[in-house]
Design a protein around this motif. Sequence first.
Motif, short mmCIF file in Angstrom:
data_model
loop_
_atom_site.label_atom_id
_atom_site.label_comp_id
_atom_site.label_asym_id
_atom_site.label_seq_id
_atom_site.Cartn_x
_atom_site.Cartn_y
_atom_site.Cartn_z
N TYR A 175 77.75 17.24 25.11
CA TYR A 175 78.56 17.97 26.09
C TYR A 175 79.96 18.33 25.60
O TYR A 175 80.69 19.03 26.31
CB TYR A 175 78.69 17.15 27.37
N ARG A 176 80.35 17.88 24.41
CA ARG A 176 81.71 18.17 23.94
C ARG A 176 81.73 18.77 22.54
O ARG A 176 82.80 18.90 21.95
CB ARG A 176 82.55 16.89 23.97
N THR A 177 80.59 19.10 21.98
CA THR A 177 80.56 19.68 20.64
C THR A 177 79.74 20.97 20.62
O THR A 177 78.90 21.20 21.50
CB THR A 177 79.96 18.71 19.60
N ARG A 178 80.01 21.79 19.63
CA ARG A 178 79.26 23.03 19.47
C ARG A 178 77.79 22.73 19.18
O ARG A 178 76.90 23.44 19.67
CB ARG A 178 79.86 23.85 18.33
N PHE A 179 77.56 21.69 18.38
CA PHE A 179 76.18 21.30 18.09
C PHE A 179 75.42 20.96 19.37
O PHE A 179 74.27 21.37 19.56
CB PHE A 179 76.18 20.09 17.15
N GLY A 180 76.05 20.19 20.27
CA GLY A 180 75.40 19.82 21.52
C GLY A 180 75.10 21.02 22.40
O GLY A 180 74.05 21.10 23.03
N LEU A 181 76.03 21.97 22.45
CA LEU A 181 75.81 23.18 23.23
C LEU A 181 74.61 23.95 22.70
O LEU A 181 73.76 24.41 23.47
CB LEU A 181 77.07 24.05 23.20
N ARG A 182 74.54 24.08 21.39
CA ARG A 182 73.41 24.80 20.79
C ARG A 182 72.10 24.05 21.01
O ARG A 182 71.06 24.67 21.27
CB ARG A 182 73.67 25.00 19.30
N LEU A 183 72.16 22.72 20.90
CA LEU A 183 70.95 21.93 21.09
C LEU A 183 70.41 22.08 22.51
O LEU A 183 69.19 22.28 22.71
CB LEU A 183 71.24 20.45 20.81
N ARG A 184 71.29 22.02 23.49
CA ARG A 184 70.85 22.18 24.88
C ARG A 184 70.37 23.61 25.14
O ARG A 184 69.42 23.83 25.90
CB ARG A 184 72.00 21.83 25.83
N ALA A 185 71.01 24.58 24.48
CA ALA A 185 70.59 25.97 24.66
C ALA A 185 69.20 26.21 24.08
O ALA A 185 68.41 26.99 24.63
CB ALA A 185 71.60 26.91 23.99
N VAL A 186 68.88 25.53 22.98
CA VAL A 186 67.55 25.67 22.38
C VAL A 186 66.46 25.20 23.34
O VAL A 186 65.36 25.75 23.38
CB VAL A 186 67.49 24.87 21.05
N GLY A 187 66.77 24.20 24.16
CA GLY A 187 65.80 23.71 25.13
C GLY A 187 65.72 24.55 26.38
O GLY A 187 64.74 24.45 27.13
N GLU A 188 66.73 25.35 26.63
CA GLU A 188 66.74 26.17 27.84
C GLU A 188 66.39 27.63 27.56
O GLU A 188 65.59 28.23 28.27
CB GLU A 188 68.13 26.10 28.50
N ALA A 189 67.01 28.21 26.54
CA ALA A 189 66.79 29.63 26.24
C ALA A 189 66.82 29.83 24.72
O ALA A 189 67.83 30.31 24.18
CB ALA A 189 67.84 30.49 26.93
N PRO A 190 65.76 29.47 24.03
CA PRO A 190 65.77 29.59 22.56
C PRO A 190 65.94 31.02 22.07
O PRO A 190 66.50 31.25 21.00
CB PRO A 190 64.41 29.02 22.15
N GLU A 191 65.48 31.99 22.87
CA GLU A 191 65.64 33.38 22.45
C GLU A 191 67.11 33.78 22.38
O GLU A 191 67.51 34.58 21.52
CB GLU A 191 64.87 34.31 23.39
N ALA A 192 67.93 33.24 23.27
CA ALA A 192 69.37 33.53 23.24
C ALA A 192 70.01 32.93 22.01
O ALA A 192 70.89 33.53 21.38
CB ALA A 192 70.04 33.00 24.51
N VAL A 193 69.59 31.72 21.64
CA VAL A 193 70.11 31.07 20.44
C VAL A 193 69.72 31.87 19.20
O VAL A 193 70.53 32.07 18.28
CB VAL A 193 69.58 29.62 20.35
N ASP A 194 68.49 32.32 19.17
CA ASP A 194 68.00 33.11 18.05
C ASP A 194 68.77 34.42 17.94
O ASP A 194 69.11 34.87 16.84
CB ASP A 194 66.51 33.36 18.22
#
Length: 321
Positions: A175-194
């Motif tokens: 919840y406080r790092t860029r890595f964590g934000l990306r990790l949570r985004a991969v589980g919610e909307a991987p297409e947006a991360v891609d």
Amino acid sequence: MDFATLLQVLDSTVRLATPLLLACLAGLFSERAGIFDIGLEGKMLAAAFFSAAIAAITGDVWMGLGAGILASLALSVLHGLASITFRGNQLISGVAINFLAAGLTVLIAQDWFSQGGRTPSLIGAGRFEPIILPGAAEFAGVPLIGPIYAELISGHSILVYVAFAMVPLTWWLLYRTRFGLRLRAVGEAPEAVDTAGISVVGLRYVAVGICGVLCGIAGAYLATALQAGFVKDMTAGRGFIALAALIFAKWRPWYALYACLLFGLLQAVALRYQNIDLGAFVVPVQFMDALPYILTVVILAGFVGKAIPPRAGGEPYVKER
């Protein structure tokens, strides 16, 4: 129940909750990235065996810990290949890992040690010893605070402190790092991360790898700290209880801590209080032993509909052309 007995129960709660907490946080990283992993049980079991086996052979518990982590990581890579690279069914892959670990650990243990699927008992430097924190002996006589510090907080192995330190660390990472934000985004909307130019496959492999490391520590703790060696199926369903705690905690680190402490408390009560006499009837020991598993069923039945998992969980990602 007097104060001394209460402290003993709480001390057992902390020790028994530690492998559950590590496995629960392992599943949290994996599932937050969209990879469901019911193979936590198998990874813990493999780690427990190899950590105990290498510690027994070398007499060095740290080498045992490393071997346990490597064994768990190997199964994590296998799960990643099946579910991420080859886009297979994640649940089937997890079940296969559980069966594979259950069979291989006993087979290799019998081949190496010829003790009916067990490893030799660990002694001395072959297992983790309790750590006495500074001032524990001096403060032991202080009313209330002294016994809590000396008996409940002090006197655990280093892996217990590592497990509890992982809770705020996991919260900070997610919840406080860029890595964590990306990790949570991969589980919610991987297409947006891609779309943002970040590798979905890479992030999911990292999450699966972290899961493997934490399961490895959990399994090593069982065999080299909580107990002094490996026995067949010694995880006893802890991986599945950790999954239930993860759902109960709604995939949040601090809630995971509370849920695992609850399960640990039930196990501690079951171990200490057997055949409880309530006057009208006696609660049998079998019921007390089954309490943690009964709670698992109750939680899954009552909370699985309310706890919303990551939206892309369990679904392999296919890059759009």
